[in-house]
Design an enzyme around this catalytic site. Structure first.
Site, PDB file in Angstrom:
ATOM      1  N   GLY A   1       0.800  -1.215   0.000  1.00 32.35           N
ATOM      2  CA  GLY A   1       0.000   0.000   0.000  1.00 32.35           C
ATOM      3  C   GLY A   1       0.832   1.263   0.000  1.00 32.35           C
ATOM      4  O   GLY A   1       2.007   1.270   0.359  1.00 32.35           O
ATOM      5  N   HIS A   2       0.183   2.350  -0.376  1.00 32.96           N
ATOM      6  CA  HIS A   2       0.878   3.629  -0.507  1.00 32.96           C
ATOM      7  C   HIS A   2       1.567   4.055   0.791  1.00 32.96           C
ATOM      8  O   HIS A   2       1.083   3.790   1.875  1.00 32.96           O
ATOM      9  CB  HIS A   2      -0.068   4.732  -0.997  1.00 32.96           C
ATOM     10  CG  HIS A   2      -1.288   4.940  -0.160  1.00 32.96           C
ATOM     11  ND1 HIS A   2      -2.401   5.588  -0.619  1.00 32.96           N
ATOM     12  CD2 HIS A   2      -1.586   4.584   1.112  1.00 32.96           C
ATOM     13  CE1 HIS A   2      -3.312   5.648   0.321  1.00 32.96           C
ATOM     14  NE2 HIS A   2      -2.840   5.038   1.386  1.00 32.96           N
TER      15      HIS A   2
END
Length: 298
Positions: free
Chosen positions: A223-224
């Site tokens: 994820g970011h």
């Protein structure tokens, strides 16, 4: 070839071992222990892996872990038996692949910068401010967009997606959702491995980072804003839900990590665990929710 050639190679690789037997003996190729072929070398990870009634004396050469016993005429005993066995396989019998530098139907935007000896497969899209380091291999159907830097000697397997915006949104009082635009990138260090269908999201402001030597199995989601420390390993299906920080040499066994969780150096997250709290360094956690694990005295 003679076993002396194998021993010389192990010395060059600085793999510690003890050899017992006749170094001038001949071996040819390799085989598994369960389907052993005469004259080959094989690997014995654990004592219980030796089949009942198996004739150890018929094995030309065995790589064994420390403590494994058997009437092998020639044996290389080492604490790094897996590394030793597969390194010898690749060095002496690995076939050089003949592939074009850029495959068919692959698109590279004008901003893409490639190092020396980079190979990119068929049907790939590299669209953005993208830099690929020397000797990196990108397989088929890979998509890399926006701002991405990939180091040297990496392997990106088929169908990976790197650099798209992650899942983040704002909402008003009526719960109308607006996706948050991302302005960060992705930075991948040297000797990183991404297996099939892995997704790496770009950071919102700062880069998502995967540091040197990390290996990530297939169907994983990074994820970011996440940062993965050096020499970590993420087993297939691992999910990091944004802004996670993994320490050096962390091991995640197909687990799910809540956003903003931290996993310390040398920590071990067990198979299928759901991590909702930070994991200290040198700690093993298992379960849902993940909790520290310790062997109970019987």
């Amino acid at each position: 070839m003679k076993i002396t050639e194998i021993l010389r190679f192990l010395d060059e690789k600085q793999i510690p071992y003890v050899f017992r037997g006749k170094a001038e003996s001949e071996v040819a190729r390799f085989s598994s222990l369960t389907r052993y072929k005469p004259g080959t070398f094989t690997w014995v990870k654990k004592q219980e892996n030796i089949p009942d009634g198996f004739n150890c004396a018929a094995v030309a050469l065995a790589f064994v872990s420390e403590g494994v016993t058997g009437a092998f005429p020639n044996v290389i005993e080492t604490s790094q038996s897996k590394r030793a066995f597969f390194s010898v396989m690749e060095h002496f019998y690995g076939e050089t692949e003949s592939r074009p530098a850029i495959g068919q139907f692959t698109y590279l935007s004008p901003q893409v910068k490639l190092g020396k000896n980079v190979r990119i497969g068929h049907n790939c899209t590299l669209d953005g401010d993208i830099t690929i380091g020397d000797d990196t291999v990108i397989w088929n159907g890979v998509t890399i967009v926006n701002r991405v830097t990939i180091g040297q000697r990496c392997e990106i397997q088929s169908a990976c997606v790197i650099g798209h915006d992650g899942f983040g949104y704002t909402e008003d009082e009526a719960h109308n959702k607006t996706m948050v635009r991302h302005f960060g990138g992705v930075t991948i260090g040297d000797e990183v491995y991404l297996a099939m269908n892995t997704v790496v999201e770009r950071g919102v402001i700062d880069d998502t980072e995967i540091k040197r030597g990390t290996k990530i199995d297939c169907l994983s989601l990074i994820g970011h804003n996440s940062v993965i420390g050096e020499k970590s390993a993420l087993v297939g299906g691992t999910v990091l839900y944004g802004s996670c920080h993994l320490g050096e040499n962390s091991y995640i066994a197909g687990a799910l990590l809540r956003n903003q969780c931290t996993v310390g150096d040398n920590a071990f997250v067990g198979l299928g665990a759901v991590v909702v709290k930070d994991v200290p360094a040198d700690t093993t956690v298992i379960g849902n929710p993940a909790k520290p694990y310790s062997k109970k005295e019987v």
